[in-house]
Design a protein around this motif. Structure first.
Motif, PDB file in Angstrom:
ATOM      1  N   ILE A  56     -34.537  11.950  28.814  1.00 36.69           N
ATOM      2  CA  ILE A  56     -33.307  11.832  28.022  1.00 36.69           C
ATOM      3  C   ILE A  56     -33.405  12.779  26.839  1.00 36.69           C
ATOM      4  O   ILE A  56     -34.472  12.954  26.241  1.00 36.69           O
ATOM      5  CB  ILE A  56     -33.103  10.380  27.567  1.00 36.69           C
ATOM      6  N   GLU A  57     -32.276  13.371  26.461  1.00 35.75           N
ATOM      7  CA  GLU A  57     -32.251  14.432  25.465  1.00 35.75           C
ATOM      8  C   GLU A  57     -31.289  14.083  24.334  1.00 35.75           C
ATOM      9  O   GLU A  57     -30.288  13.388  24.531  1.00 35.75           O
ATOM     10  CB  GLU A  57     -31.812  15.735  26.136  1.00 35.75           C
ATOM     11  N   THR A  58     -31.595  14.586  23.140  1.00 35.12           N
ATOM     12  CA  THR A  58     -30.668  14.474  22.012  1.00 35.12           C
ATOM     13  C   THR A  58     -30.924  15.640  21.069  1.00 35.12           C
ATOM     14  O   THR A  58     -31.899  16.386  21.222  1.00 35.12           O
ATOM     15  CB  THR A  58     -30.831  13.135  21.278  1.00 35.12           C
ATOM     16  N   THR A  59     -30.037  15.816  20.081  1.00 36.44           N
ATOM     17  CA  THR A  59     -30.233  16.874  19.095  1.00 36.44           C
ATOM     18  C   THR A  59     -31.349  16.492  18.140  1.00 36.44           C
ATOM     19  O   THR A  59     -31.646  15.321  17.941  1.00 36.44           O
ATOM     20  CB  THR A  59     -28.945  17.116  18.299  1.00 36.44           C
ATOM     21  N   TRP A  60     -31.950  17.508  17.518  1.00 34.23           N
ATOM     22  CA  TRP A  60     -33.037  17.252  16.576  1.00 34.23           C
ATOM     23  C   TRP A  60     -32.655  17.795  15.207  1.00 34.23           C
ATOM     24  O   TRP A  60     -32.040  17.118  14.409  1.00 34.23           O
ATOM     25  CB  TRP A  60     -34.324  17.887  17.106  1.00 34.23           C
ATOM     26  N   GLU A  61     -32.978  19.080  14.948  1.00 34.61           N
ATOM     27  CA  GLU A  61     -32.683  19.642  13.632  1.00 34.61           C
ATOM     28  C   GLU A  61     -32.038  21.007  13.743  1.00 34.61           C
ATOM     29  O   GLU A  61     -32.542  22.004  13.238  1.00 34.61           O
ATOM     30  CB  GLU A  61     -33.958  19.755  12.795  1.00 34.61           C
ATOM     31  N   ASN A  90     -35.116  23.146  15.323  1.00 30.32           N
ATOM     32  CA  ASN A  90     -35.544  22.359  16.470  1.00 30.32           C
ATOM     33  C   ASN A  90     -34.294  21.831  17.169  1.00 30.32           C
ATOM     34  O   ASN A  90     -33.845  20.735  16.851  1.00 30.32           O
ATOM     35  CB  ASN A  90     -36.442  21.202  16.032  1.00 30.32           C
ATOM     36  N   PRO A  91     -33.717  22.587  18.099  1.00 31.23           N
ATOM     37  CA  PRO A  91     -32.411  22.206  18.649  1.00 31.23           C
ATOM     38  C   PRO A  91     -32.392  20.844  19.333  1.00 31.23           C
ATOM     39  O   PRO A  91     -31.446  20.085  19.169  1.00 31.23           O
ATOM     40  CB  PRO A  91     -32.109  23.329  19.632  1.00 31.23           C
ATOM     41  N   VAL A  92     -33.402  20.532  20.154  1.00 31.64           N
ATOM     42  CA  VAL A  92     -33.366  19.285  20.915  1.00 31.64           C
ATOM     43  C   VAL A  92     -34.719  18.591  20.869  1.00 31.64           C
ATOM     44  O   VAL A  92     -35.751  19.190  20.577  1.00 31.64           O
ATOM     45  CB  VAL A  92     -32.983  19.522  22.402  1.00 31.64           C
ATOM     46  N   PHE A 150     -22.197  12.113  15.703  1.00 30.97           N
ATOM     47  CA  PHE A 150     -22.235  13.376  16.438  1.00 30.97           C
ATOM     48  C   PHE A 150     -23.387  14.270  16.003  1.00 30.97           C
ATOM     49  O   PHE A 150     -23.997  14.947  16.812  1.00 30.97           O
ATOM     50  CB  PHE A 150     -20.919  14.142  16.238  1.00 30.97           C
ATOM     51  N   THR A 151     -23.656  14.318  14.715  1.00 34.12           N
ATOM     52  CA  THR A 151     -24.627  15.284  14.219  1.00 34.12           C
ATOM     53  C   THR A 151     -25.420  14.699  13.062  1.00 34.12           C
ATOM     54  O   THR A 151     -24.916  13.864  12.312  1.00 34.12           O
ATOM     55  CB  THR A 151     -23.940  16.586  13.772  1.00 34.12           C
ATOM     56  N   ARG A 152     -26.673  15.135  12.959  1.00 32.83           N
ATOM     57  CA  ARG A 152     -27.537  14.706  11.873  1.00 32.83           C
ATOM     58  C   ARG A 152     -27.887  15.927  11.038  1.00 32.83           C
ATOM     59  O   ARG A 152     -28.576  16.836  11.502  1.00 32.83           O
ATOM     60  CB  ARG A 152     -28.821  14.071  12.414  1.00 32.83           C
TER      61      ARG A 152
END
Length: 535
Positions: free
Chosen positions: A98-103, A107-109, A407-409
């Motif tokens: 499972i994938e999600t956004t990071w920074e 660090n894209p994912v 949606f975004t951090r």
């Protein structure tokens, strides 16, 4: 015997016990499950490369020893194994990643492995959630099988994309559009087709991000005034009857048609960092009180509200839970070398905010992992419903991050990258999460500009325009806030040069760049306003 057959035979007591029986656990029973599964996980950790590294070559024999040996961890501690997906180093074989956004740009994912045991547990609780969403009292089952389910989720490899697959393998539901169709569509296409099918066939269940659920309600109300999307030729007689009633009511009241005027939902499930602020609006649009759940890529889905929809209860057998009190977290923010204390579920106090720490069960990768999610303990039990477990409300991400609409951090790294790429003469800054009049979250950036900015035409509008471009470049999810939700998430205020350094001189400590404390924000704005140049 499958769930569909149990529903047909109306074996409601058995269904409730199988899927919602954990709500009858006493605290000692709950902690017994936690400790037993944690010991099983320690055994798995001890037999793999990642576990031996996390546990420093030791093999704890008790949960208390485990908590002493294993330090609190963050994603960087796993990245060299998880990002290249080195399965041989893990405590369990992944069935899916499972994938999600990071920074953003740095660090894209980030990815997380899900084992068969984790997926089976999640599969059970997906059904639990639907049952609780559609019930208003203990033991109530209103599902019959074959419900129409509006698809409002991000597809795989995101966690929400796993949910429809797990639900459809447990019970008969009709996703609108189908899983296969939805996964090949854009967000806007999925919404449009889902609504068209919903008008033709009806909608019984709906799960989505809270911000998306509200946006879909907004869009439906706006589109209903024209009626151009309401074609009666493909609709069932029941849906055409509802449409006719809604149109008559709209003509009489001169109000737009809302989703609740067309559909009588059995259950509405929501998630996201802004759920608490949007619940009333969701209920206004959709006509039912939403059931909030909580999940994340690293922990999976770990909490749900009950039939009363008034507080989250943690599932007992997905993760081992520890809690960092907010006061301890803030000490760590001030001094990164300080190790915050953690407490267990049976050691909490009501009214206190905590950062959640998890250790995966069933062969998952994460051990004493700081999720960065803040919860407030509402109560230690619910006497009215005879639930002997703590109930929580989700507060927000920890202050190091600003989460916008789920949606975004935005992190300090993200903002620094955007400012650097923009080439703007911004010398100092700090950022605060705020809410607009519609209770939508936004990023409020306070900036000091250098001498070139002061002499030139450096206005807040110019800064905002430039930074918005580079935020979208650094963090692609940032652009979705405008295109999908109609949110302009950035607000800029220019403060006098030297404000932040004056704060340091006055208080002997640096102002936190991300979400300064309430009182520090008051003090720094007093200093800024003393210069009479805030705009």
């Amino acid at each position: 015997m499958g769930l569909d057959q149990k529903l047909r035979e109306k074996q409601y007591d058995k269904i409730w016990q199988e899927y919602c029986g954990f709500l009858d656990l006493s605290m000692p029973q709950y902690m017994d499950i936690q400790n037993r599964l944690m010991l099983e996980q320690i055994e798995l950790y001890s037999n793999c490369e990642l576990g031996r590294r996390i546990m420093k070559g030791q093999k704890p024999t008790t949960v208390n020893e485990y908590r002493k040996v294993v330090p609190l961890t963050k994603y960087e501690d796993y990245a060299d194994i998880l990002l290249p997906k080195v399965e041989s180093a893990l405590p369990g074989k992944p069935m899916v990643w499972i994938e999600t956004t990071w920074e953003g740009g740095k660090n894209p994912v980030k990815v997380a492995p899900y084992t068969e045991g984790m997926i089976n547990c999640l599969k059970t609780y997906c059904v639990t959630i639907i049952i609780l969403a559609s019930s208003n009292k203990k033991g109530e089952i209103v599902l019959s099988g074959g419900e129409n389910f509006l698809y409002g989720m991000a597809p795989l490899p995101y966690l929400t994309g796993l949910v429809p697959h797990l639900i459809s393998s447990s019970m008969s539901v009709n996703f609108l559009p189908t899983i296969e169709e939805a996964e090949s569509m854009s967000f806007k296409q999925r919404n449009k087709v889902g609504f068209e099918l919903g008008i033709q066939k009806g909608i019984d269940l709906f799960f989505g991000l809270s911000s998306i659920i509200v946006k879909m309600g907004d869009s439906f109300a706006a589109g209903s005034s024209s009626g151009k999307d309401f074609s009666v030729l493909k609709n069932s007689p029941k849906m055409n009857y509802r449409l006719l009633k809604a149109w008559i009511k709209r003509k009489e009241d001169n109000n737009p048609i809302l989703p609740k005027d067309i559909w009588k939902l059995k259950g509405l499930v929501c998630s996201g960092t802004d759920s608490a602020t949007l619940k009333k609006k969701m209920e206004y649009y959709w006509g039912v009180k939403p059931l909030e759940i909580f999940g994340g890529t690293e922990p999976t889905c770990i909490a749900t509200e009950t039939w009363n929809k008034n507080g989250l209860v943690l599932f007992p057998d997905i993760c081992f839970y520890e809690f960092i009190p907010k006061s301890e977290m803030e000490k760590n923010l001030e001094d990164p070398l300080y190790v915050p204390k953690t407490y267990l579920l049976n050691e909490l106090l009501t009214g206190i905010e905590y950062e959640l720490v998890i250790s995966n069960f069933k062969g998952g990768a994460f051990a004493r992992y700081r999720t960065g999610d803040m919860f407030k303990c509402l109560s230690l039990n619910d006497e009215e419903d005879n639930i002997q477990l703590p109930q929580f409300v989700y507060v927000d991400r920890d202050p190091r991050f600003i989460d916008i609409a789920g949606f975004t951090r935005i992190s300090e790294v993200t903002i620094c990258q955007a400012i650097e790429l923009s080439k703007l003469d911004v010398t100092e800054w700090f950022a605060v999460k705020e809410f607009d009049g519609l209770k939508r979250s936004l990023l409020h950036l306070y900036v000091e500009v250098g001498s070139e900015g002061i002499r030139g035409p450096m206005t807040k509008d110019i800064i905002k325009e430039h930074l918005s471009i580079y935020f979208r470049y650094v963090d692609t999810d940032f652009s979705n806030l405008k295109s999908l939700l109609g949110i302009d998430p950035l607000k800029v205020t220019i403060i006098p040069t030297g404000t932040i350094s004056q704060f340091y001189t006055a208080f002997g400590r640096r102002l936190r760049k991300m979400n300064p404390s309430h009182f520090d924000l008051i003090e720094v704005l007093k200093i800024a306003q003393g210069g009479n140049e805030v705009f």
